[in-house]
Design a protein around this motif. Structure first.
Motif, short mmCIF file in Angstrom:
data_model
loop_
_atom_site.label_atom_id
_atom_site.label_comp_id
_atom_site.label_asym_id
_atom_site.label_seq_id
_atom_site.Cartn_x
_atom_site.Cartn_y
_atom_site.Cartn_z
N GLU A 307 1.36 -1.19 0.04
CA GLU A 307 0.07 0.10 -0.03
C GLU A 307 0.83 1.49 0.25
OE1 GLU A 307 -3.60 0.81 0.91
OE2 GLU A 307 -5.03 -1.36 1.44
N VAL A 308 0.47 2.17 -0.40
CA VAL A 308 0.88 3.84 -0.03
C VAL A 308 -0.04 4.64 0.12
CG1 VAL A 308 1.77 5.69 -2.25
CG2 VAL A 308 2.53 3.61 -2.50
N ILE A 309 0.89 5.19 1.39
CA ILE A 309 -0.10 6.22 2.29
C ILE A 309 0.63 7.75 1.14
CG2 ILE A 309 -0.72 7.61 4.00
CD1 ILE A 309 0.00 5.11 5.34
N ILE A 363 -3.92 3.63 -0.62
CA ILE A 363 -4.14 3.61 -2.05
C ILE A 363 -3.29 2.22 -2.03
CG2 ILE A 363 -3.52 3.62 -4.48
CD1 ILE A 363 -3.41 6.59 -3.49
N ASN A 364 -3.96 0.91 -2.71
CA ASN A 364 -3.18 -0.10 -2.60
C ASN A 364 -3.00 -0.13 -4.70
OD1 ASN A 364 -3.54 -3.12 -3.90
ND2 ASN A 364 -5.22 -3.58 -2.33
N SER A 397 4.52 8.76 -0.19
CA SER A 397 5.03 7.61 1.02
C SER A 397 5.29 6.96 -0.14
CB SER A 397 4.41 6.99 2.03
OG SER A 397 3.45 5.56 1.79
N ASN A 398 6.68 6.04 0.53
CA ASN A 398 7.59 4.97 -0.28
C ASN A 398 5.88 4.28 -0.09
OD1 ASN A 398 10.10 5.80 -1.09
ND2 ASN A 398 10.61 5.66 0.84
N THR A 399 6.93 2.96 -0.01
CA THR A 399 5.37 1.79 -0.52
C THR A 399 6.02 1.10 1.02
OG1 THR A 399 5.91 1.39 -3.01
CG2 THR A 399 4.89 -0.64 -1.41
N SER A 405 4.76 -1.54 8.70
CA SER A 405 5.16 -0.13 7.59
C SER A 405 4.78 0.32 7.61
CB SER A 405 5.94 -0.45 6.65
OG SER A 405 6.47 -1.89 6.57
N PHE A 406 2.62 0.50 8.23
CA PHE A 406 1.84 1.67 7.92
C PHE A 406 2.67 3.36 8.81
CE2 PHE A 406 -2.02 -0.67 6.26
CZ PHE A 406 -1.74 0.05 5.12
#
Length: 538
Positions: A307-309, A363-364, A397-399, A405-406
């Motif tokens: 996921e990306v934030i 975002i998935n 963000s990075n992945t 990792s969130f």
């Protein structure tokens, strides 16, 4: 149903009356009747009143006679009934011409007409129709209330209303999107054609297949609950003009608003639980990844990795307007619609939530190629769509490869927004990987060491900018970005080449060496430390 002059002429007392002028005004609305017993009748007469008279109060006053019709039209009276012979031989030709010109009905009454009885008959007609409207209103209210108390949904209320009034009904949200429609419209192509006016009001036409309903062919009523507006209820009446339909729509709007508000209250409660749940995730408070994934599903979030934030932050001073705009973006699913429209990401791959004065977007990206480039494109699209509404900053963000990792990804997105706001005066999209040096800088535990380094390398420029309007730090930033190419830097800064040369001379006078490669390297490092410190202080 509204009473018209034509309806009055069908009463028993008007059987022998005849229309002698203003026939085009037969559709004028009649709310009551007034006997003209004094010359100065106008202060005592109501709009849509039908005037009944022998003209006795003014029969010997030529000025008053000539002014009677124009003044009646000006006051929006329905028409005038005149009984001649006793005081006037005939209705004056001047009045007849005026009435024809102004489409104002003149009704000539027979010699044996009882004026008081005519007034009573009109009032009884009005009263009976009013009672019928009230009865119909009660019928609508009782029918819909039964459904409401049973806990029926909005679709049931809309269909029930349509069945009662025998016309199609639809509901629109505040952006004129169709949210519900009666069964008789479900198999048809229905669309809303909106157009704005000078007052900023929502105006529109309803298109059903090839038929367009202009404003005069539908009834529109707001769906309000307190200060909250949920949208509109629209009844497609066609050419039928019936007061009962307006009353029915008003009654329906009240009960539909109650259902909306109940649903809204439930959603707000759910949103509160959701926000607390997501806040715990971002803070790393996770007991069981499996339980967390299952709980996310209850909030409509299919949590998959990677996921990306992305953080979208509105950069405006007016807190009230900012709050309203945040609510609009979230409630209307504005971001999801933009991305689906451009076929970038399906809405079920996105989760948006309001946290700490910003919108956090998960975002998935499991099936996304070129993740960084596509996420930046998403951010730019959001910025572009909102450019006319507000200045906005997007941080990416990075992945995040797993749930643990969130927390880090959230901090990266926050840092990207802050860094972007330092570097940009307008709306921007900022990706954390563009500042990879931050990963090295953050490993230095003693912040004082970093502060001393920045002060040693850039302190004189920072202090100079505080008292002078030469923007040397911005100049240095652009020089670094353009690899110290003076021509390109001047173009990026939108200043003359010689102006930039002058600024560079001032930078050199402050002891900054930009001609020595090693010194330039230290300068770039100091500048990145300055950005990292600024973003963390925010």
């Amino acid at each position: 149903m509204l009473i018209t002059v034509k309806d009055v002429l069908e009463l028993d007392g008007f059987k022998h009356a005849r229309i002698v002028a203003g026939k085009k005004g037969l559709s004028n609305i009649v709310n009551n009747a007034t006997l003209m017993e004094v010359p100065d009748i106008f202060p005592y007469v109501d709009t849509h009143s039908l005037l009944i008279t022998t003209l006795y109060p003014i029969y010997n006053n030529e000025t008053a006679t000539n002014e009677l019709i124009p003044k009646s039209v000006e006051l929006n009276l329905a028409g005038i009934c005149i009984k001649p012979i006793r005081y006037i031989k005939e209705i004056p030709p001047t009045m007849i011409k005026q009435a024809d010109d102004l489409d104002f009905p003149i009704i000539e009454l027979p010699q044996d007409a009882n004026l008081s009885k005519l007034v009573t008959e009109i009032l009884e007609l009005s009263l009976n129709k009013h009672i019928n409207i009230l009865n119909f209103r009660n019928h609508v209210h009782e029918s819909l209330m039964k459904l409401f108390l049973k806990g029926e949904d909005i679709d049931s209320l809309v269909n029930n209303l349509s069945e009662i009034v025998k016309f199609p009904v639809l509901l629109l949200d505040n952006d004129l999107n169709i949210t519900h429609m009666s069964k008789d419209l479900e198999e048809q192509e229905v669309s809303i054609i909106s157009f704005s006016n000078n007052h900023g009001n929502n105006r529109f036409k309803v298109k059903v297949k090839d038929i367009e309903y202009e404003e005069e062919y539908y009834i529109k009523h707001y769906i309000n609950a307190g200060k909250t507006r949920f949208g509109y209820i629209v009844l497609l009446k066609g050419e039928v003009n019936n007061q009962s339909l307006i009353v029915a729509v008003e009654q329906a709007s009240l009960l539909i608003a109650s259902v909306f508000y109940k649903n809204y209250a439930v959603l707000e409660k759910e949103k509160s639980f959701q926000d607390a749940f997501i806040r715990d995730i971002l803070q790393g408070k996770i007991d069981s990844p499996i339980d967390t994934i299952n709980k996310a599903k209850t909030f409509g979030w299919n949590m998959e990795f990677p996921e990306v934030i992305m953080i979208a932050k509105l950069l405006m001073e007016d807190d009230k307007k900012k709050k309203l705009l945040y609510e609009y973006i979230l409630d209307s699913k504005y971001i999801e619609k933009i991305l689906e429209e451009k076929l970038l990401i399906n809405s079920n791959k996105i989760k948006t939530v309001y946290i700490d004065d910003s919108i956090v977007i998960f975002i998935n990206v499991i099936f996304m190629n070129n993740i960084k480039e596509n996420c930046i494109e998403v951010g730019k699209l959001i910025v572009e769509r909102l450019r006319d509404k507000v200045k906005i900053g997007i941080g990416i963000s990075n992945t995040a490869k797993d749930m643990d990792s969130f927390s880090l990804a959230y901090k990266e997105a926050q840092s990207s927004v802050i860094t972007g706001s330092i570097l940009n005066q307008n709306s921007f999209v900022s990706h954390y990987s563009d500042y990879e040096m931050f990963n090295i800088i953050k490993e230095v535990k003693d912040i004082e060491i970093l502060n001393r380094y920045v002060n040693n390398k850039l302190g004189k420029i920072i202090e100079y900018d505080k008292v002078n309007d030469m923007r040397l730090m911005e100049t240095l930033k652009v020089l670094i970005e353009e690899n110290f190419n003076v021509k390109k830097s001047a173009e990026s800064l939108f200043i003359h080449y010689n102006t930039l040369r002058y600024r560079i001379d001032r930078i050199k006078e402050l002891g900054i060496k930009i001609d020595n490669g090693f010194e330039v390297g230290e300068l770039v490092l100091a500048y990145n430390i300055y950005l990292w410190l600024a973003s963390n202080q925010r």
